[in-house]
Design an enzyme around this catalytic site. Sequence first.
Site, short mmCIF file in Angstrom:
data_model
loop_
_atom_site.label_atom_id
_atom_site.label_comp_id
_atom_site.label_asym_id
_atom_site.label_seq_id
_atom_site.Cartn_x
_atom_site.Cartn_y
_atom_site.Cartn_z
CG HIS A 88 1.08 0.71 1.88
ND1 HIS A 88 1.25 1.05 0.56
CD2 HIS A 88 0.48 -0.50 1.87
CE1 HIS A 88 0.77 0.08 -0.22
NE2 HIS A 88 0.30 -0.88 0.55
CG HIS A 123 1.64 -5.39 1.95
ND1 HIS A 123 1.92 -5.88 0.70
CD2 HIS A 123 0.79 -4.34 1.74
CE1 HIS A 123 1.29 -5.14 -0.21
NE2 HIS A 123 0.59 -4.21 0.40
CD GLU A 124 -1.96 -3.28 4.27
OE1 GLU A 124 -1.95 -2.09 3.94
OE2 GLU A 124 -2.27 -4.20 3.49
NI NI Z 1 -0.63 -2.59 -0.23
#
Ligand code: NI
Length: 176
Positions: free
Chosen positions: A148, A144-145
């Site tokens: 980004h 998830h990170e």
């Molecule tokens: Ni996030």
Amino acid sequence: MAVRKVLRMGHPILLEPSANVNEFNTTDVDNLIQDLFDTMHAEEGIGIAAPQIGVLKRIVIFGVEAQNRRYPNNREAIPLTVLINPVIEVLSDEMEADWEGCLSVPGMRGMVKRYQHIRYRGYDPKGNAIEREVTGFHARVVQHECDHLNGILYPQRIDNMLQFGFKEELAGAMVC
Ligand code: NI
């Protein structure tokens, strides 16, 4: 340092790819990391990426104790980690769906499939190499990170938009 404003979905910076960090131990990088920590803790997040505070550098931080207030059902602690210039290697095709949230998409949750078993590499703030093989929730948070840093927010990865909504409204559906 400072709690910074978290950009929310719709802000164009969140869709931009971030650039590698080329120099470690600089005041700029150290201050940025401190701001990321301050902001993540103020927002009770379990991870944050530099672009979420408007800085297009490949730095993420994450970590959670076994039971965080924002994730009361969390079953697995993740050590507090600063990861710079991360690279993810997928070690198995197996994927698992689970609910995710994001400080840039406040109040909402969505069901997202992630790889279950990965290795990640990168650097800590002093430029020392980090390499870890992880599974499950830890693997999910890192994916998830790192998304980004490539301008990807989790709603872009939701297969079934019926499994996306406000956390309170989903309470019955979110058996996790
Ligand atoms: Ni996030």
